[in-house]
Enzyme design. Structure first.
Site, PDB file in Angstrom:
ATOM      1  N   GLU A 260       0.885  -1.177   0.000  1.00  0.00           N
ATOM      2  CA  GLU A 260       0.000   0.000   0.000  1.00  0.00           C
ATOM      3  C   GLU A 260       0.911   1.211   0.000  1.00  0.00           C
ATOM      4  O   GLU A 260       1.522   1.531   1.013  1.00  0.00           O
ATOM      5  CB  GLU A 260      -0.895  -0.002   1.247  1.00  0.00           C
ATOM      6  CG  GLU A 260      -1.848  -1.178   1.340  1.00  0.00           C
ATOM      7  CD  GLU A 260      -3.032  -1.067   0.386  1.00  0.00           C
ATOM      8  OE1 GLU A 260      -3.181  -0.034  -0.290  1.00  0.00           O
ATOM      9  OE2 GLU A 260      -3.801  -2.045   0.312  1.00  0.00           O
ATOM     10  N   CYS A 294      -2.499   8.860   2.598  1.00  0.00           N
ATOM     11  CA  CYS A 294      -2.208   8.408   1.245  1.00  0.00           C
ATOM     12  C   CYS A 294      -3.388   8.720   0.333  1.00  0.00           C
ATOM     13  O   CYS A 294      -3.231   8.902  -0.862  1.00  0.00           O
ATOM     14  CB  CYS A 294      -1.924   6.919   1.247  1.00  0.00           C
ATOM     15  SG  CYS A 294      -3.215   5.998   2.059  1.00  0.00           S
TER      16      CYS A 294
HETATM   17  P1  NAD Z   1       8.003   5.366   4.760  1.00  0.00           P
HETATM   18  O1  NAD Z   1       8.043   4.622   3.484  1.00  0.00           O
HETATM   19  O2  NAD Z   1       9.101   6.321   5.055  1.00  0.00           O
HETATM   20  O3  NAD Z   1       7.980   4.362   5.991  1.00  0.00           O
HETATM   21  C1  NAD Z   1       7.012   3.335   6.105  1.00  0.00           C
HETATM   22  C2  NAD Z   1       7.579   2.244   6.962  1.00  0.00           C
HETATM   23  O4  NAD Z   1       8.719   1.698   6.322  1.00  0.00           O
HETATM   24  C3  NAD Z   1       8.042   2.692   8.344  1.00  0.00           C
HETATM   25  O5  NAD Z   1       7.779   1.664   9.268  1.00  0.00           O
HETATM   26  C4  NAD Z   1       9.523   2.875   8.148  1.00  0.00           C
HETATM   27  O6  NAD Z   1      10.237   2.718   9.359  1.00  0.00           O
HETATM   28  C5  NAD Z   1       9.816   1.724   7.207  1.00  0.00           C
HETATM   29  N1  NAD Z   1      11.035   1.895   6.412  1.00  0.00           N
HETATM   30  C6  NAD Z   1      11.590   3.037   5.964  1.00  0.00           C
HETATM   31  N2  NAD Z   1      12.721   2.762   5.281  1.00  0.00           N
HETATM   32  C7  NAD Z   1      12.870   1.420   5.304  1.00  0.00           C
HETATM   33  C8  NAD Z   1      13.839   0.517   4.772  1.00  0.00           C
HETATM   34  N3  NAD Z   1      14.893   0.941   4.068  1.00  0.00           N
HETATM   35  N4  NAD Z   1      13.661  -0.808   4.993  1.00  0.00           N
HETATM   36  C9  NAD Z   1      12.599  -1.248   5.686  1.00  0.00           C
HETATM   37  N5  NAD Z   1      11.659  -0.456   6.213  1.00  0.00           N
HETATM   38  C10 NAD Z   1      11.788   0.873   6.015  1.00  0.00           C
HETATM   39  O7  NAD Z   1       6.584   6.065   4.799  1.00  0.00           O
HETATM   40  P2  NAD Z   1       5.987   6.977   5.949  1.00  0.00           P
HETATM   41  O8  NAD Z   1       6.648   8.312   5.821  1.00  0.00           O
HETATM   42  O9  NAD Z   1       6.014   6.295   7.269  1.00  0.00           O
HETATM   43  O10 NAD Z   1       4.471   7.061   5.512  1.00  0.00           O
HETATM   44  C11 NAD Z   1       4.032   7.927   4.548  1.00  0.00           C
HETATM   45  C12 NAD Z   1       3.856   7.219   3.221  1.00  0.00           C
HETATM   46  O11 NAD Z   1       2.994   6.106   3.399  1.00  0.00           O
HETATM   47  C13 NAD Z   1       3.185   8.083   2.186  1.00  0.00           C
HETATM   48  O12 NAD Z   1       3.804   7.911   0.945  1.00  0.00           O
HETATM   49  C14 NAD Z   1       1.775   7.534   2.137  1.00  0.00           C
HETATM   50  O13 NAD Z   1       1.101   7.757   0.943  1.00  0.00           O
HETATM   51  C15 NAD Z   1       1.982   6.105   2.403  1.00  0.00           C
HETATM   52  N6  NAD Z   1       0.772   5.487   2.909  1.00  0.00           N
HETATM   53  C16 NAD Z   1       0.079   4.660   2.076  1.00  0.00           C
HETATM   54  C17 NAD Z   1      -1.100   4.089   2.497  1.00  0.00           C
HETATM   55  C18 NAD Z   1      -1.859   3.191   1.582  1.00  0.00           C
HETATM   56  O14 NAD Z   1      -2.695   2.462   2.080  1.00  0.00           O
HETATM   57  N7  NAD Z   1      -1.624   3.202   0.275  1.00  0.00           N
HETATM   58  C19 NAD Z   1      -1.574   4.335   3.786  1.00  0.00           C
HETATM   59  C20 NAD Z   1      -0.852   5.175   4.618  1.00  0.00           C
HETATM   60  C21 NAD Z   1       0.336   5.740   4.166  1.00  0.00           C
END
Ligand code: NAD
Length: 492
Positions: A260, A294
């Site tokens: 997602e 999102c």
């Molecule tokens: P992010 O991608 O920075 O982080 C998401 C998760 O991934 C966190 O737990 C983070 O610690 C982890 N992460 C980050 N780098 C990583 C790596 N190299 N390896 C493994 N894990 C890693 O996103 P965010 O800033 O926490 O959230 C915002 C984003 O999430 C936005 O782009 C938003 O659109 C998206 N989002 C999507 C949905 C959906 O259902 N499509 C819902 C909510 C948020």
């Protein structure tokens, strides 16, 4: 809201890793600090998992898997149902906790508790309804049996913007299907997931079925788990760039994946739209969660003949917002998650204005402690502006005018994302055409919020793979087996 209520609540939140049914510190004793984005102050330290802790969590999930998979669906369902009741009983605590660690206004946090709880209830109801098939093959020489099986131990990675709902939307279907999990919440907001793990424990979940690792050593911990051949599934919610990296790592083990990812939702307002409705929908679609969803409307594509009136009305509404700490009465806009998010919103606004957009209100960071950005409206945003390409993730409403339906569709689809779109029109045929013409996995037709535990949530294009919620949600955690047996009536 008194400070002592906050202090008392924070003291009850577990601050350790949850592994194999035990709460324990990180192996090297490290801790990870959690800050309140509305003040910038530290509110709690939690265990900061090492790679070995991550692998230990996977060990527990693997040990617990055979027994949990063999547990009758009704029994699994009843645990989920108890967890649903407990989330509702502890709703005030959960809501306050989310406001403290993430910043959203308390009323919205309560809304998220209700939404997040629904996944526990919905999947408690889905668990006993997993079905197979038994059919004669077309030749009549045999019987085809199709059965569903849990995929195995899963790794669930969640973002900071909806700390409860993003966790229950994954944990509930996984458990309902008979899978065990390692959950890694975002390092910025780990408290809600730890609190939820305590609820699951209180609901009677057996040890090792859910394991929680909080960590700042995200990349190495998660890579070690993803490269472990015992893992069978990755479910990730977060940004598209991180999603791409994790998909690459998941390819090594040919893991099942649910992704997602980010969005860049168009919000299209036609000249025949009910403008009152469209303005209400716009405010919800844009400013819910301080624009950090999102599903947030990113581009307001408005017919030129109503664009000025739409801009005037949304600006009036936005000027009436109250910005402040989410715990304060009447606050509608809380802080952004951190100063990087504030800088990003500022840069996107500056770029749009430099390219000719009109700034109607807001437009800059607010000078006070915490990470605040003023709710903003921009009109006449020029094609090519960064704000139309990038996910804003902040309280900035950007309006682009269009002249005809084809142009609206072209602008709406002009993005690598495809999560959700919103369309406002009174013309039913046009609404139906837009369902077929917009390249998004979800659509709000005259509504500004689409999320529902009973609906298949998910995106097209680079917004992701798979669906969460709905009848589809549990299948992300099930794998199909087809068995052929001879015709039992044939002479042997
Ligand atoms: P992010 O991608 O920075 O982080 C998401 C998760 O991934 C966190 O737990 C983070 O610690 C982890 N992460 C980050 N780098 C990583 C790596 N190299 N390896 C493994 N894990 C890693 O996103 P965010 O800033 O926490 O959230 C915002 C984003 O999430 C936005 O782009 C938003 O659109 C998206 N989002 C999507 C949905 C959906 O259902 N499509 C819902 C909510 C948020």
């Amino acid at each position: 809201m008194t400070e002592s209520r906050e202090t008392t609540l924070l003291a009850t939140v577990p601050d350790r890793l949850f592994v194999g049914g035990r709460w324990r510190p990180a192996q090297d004793g490290a801790v990870l600090g959690v800050d309140d984005p509305s003040t910038g102050e530290r509110i709690k330290d939690v265990a900061d998992a090492t790679v070995a802790d991550g692998v230990a969590a996977l060990d527990s999930a693997c040990d617990a898997f055979p027994t949990w998979a063999a547990t009758p669906a009704r029994q699994r369902a009843e645990i989920l149902r108890r967890a649903f009741e407990l989330v509702r009983e502890r709703a005030d605590d959960l809501a306050l906790l989310m406001t403290l660690e993430m910043g959203k206004p308390l009323a919205e946090a309560r809304g998220e508790v209700a939404y997040g709880a629904e996944f526990l209830r919905w999947f408690s109801e889905e668990a006993p309804r997993v079905q197979g098939r038994y059919d004669p093959n077309p030749q009549g020489t045999g019987r085809m049996i199709v059965t569903q099986h849990p995929v195995g131990p899963c790794f669930l990675v969640t973002p900071w913007n909806f700390p409860l709902a993003m966790a229950t939307r994954k944990i509930a279907p996984a458990l309902a299907a008979g899978c065990t999990v390692v959950v890694k919440p975002a390092g910025l907001t780990p408290l809600t997931t730890l609190f939820l793990a305590r609820i699951l424990e209180d609901a009677g979940l057996p040890a090792g079925v859910v394991n929680v690792v909080t960590t700042s050593r995200t990349a190495p911990v998660s890579e070690a788990i993803l490269r472990d051949p015992r893992l069978r599934k990755l479910s990730f919610t977060g940004s598209t760039p991180v999603g791409r990296t994790l998909l690459g790592q998941a390819a090594g083990g040919v893991l099942r994946t649910s992704m997602e990812l980010g969005g860049n939702a168009p919000f299209v307002v036609f000249d025949d739209a009910d403008l009152d409705r469209a303005v209400d929908g716009a405010i919800a679609a844009k400013f819910r969660n301080i624009g950090q969803a999102c599903t947030a409307a990113n581009r307001f594509v408005v017919h030129r003949s109503v664009a000025e009136e739409f801009a005037r009305r949304v600006t009036e509404r936005v000027r009436a917002f109250r910005t402040g700490r989410g715990t304060e009465e009447g606050v509608t806009i809380g802080p952004l998650i951190d100063d990087r998010a504030v800088a990003k919103a500022g840069a996107l606004v500056d770029d749009a204005v430099a390219r000719g957009a009109t700034l109607r209100t807001g437009g800059a960071a607010i000078d006070r402690p915490g990470s605040f950005f003023a709710a903003t409206v921009l009109s006449d945003v020029a094609p090519g502006s960064e704000i139309l390409r990038e996910e804003i993730f902040g309280p900035v409403l950007a309006i682009v005018p269009f002249d005809d339906e084809d142009e609206a569709v072209r602008i709406a689809n002009d993005t690598e994302y495809g999560l959700v779109s919103y369309v406002y029109t009174r013309d039913l045929s046009r609404g139906q055409r837009l369902i077929e013409r917009l390249d998004t996995g979800m659509m709000g037709l005259n509504v500004g919020v689409v999320s529902d535990a009973a609906a298949p949530f998910g995106g097209w294009k680079q917004s992701g793979l798979g669906r969460e919620g709905g009848a589809e949600g549990i299948h992300e955690y099930l794998q199909t087996k087809y068995t052929l047996t001879p015709d039992p009536f044939a002479a042997s």
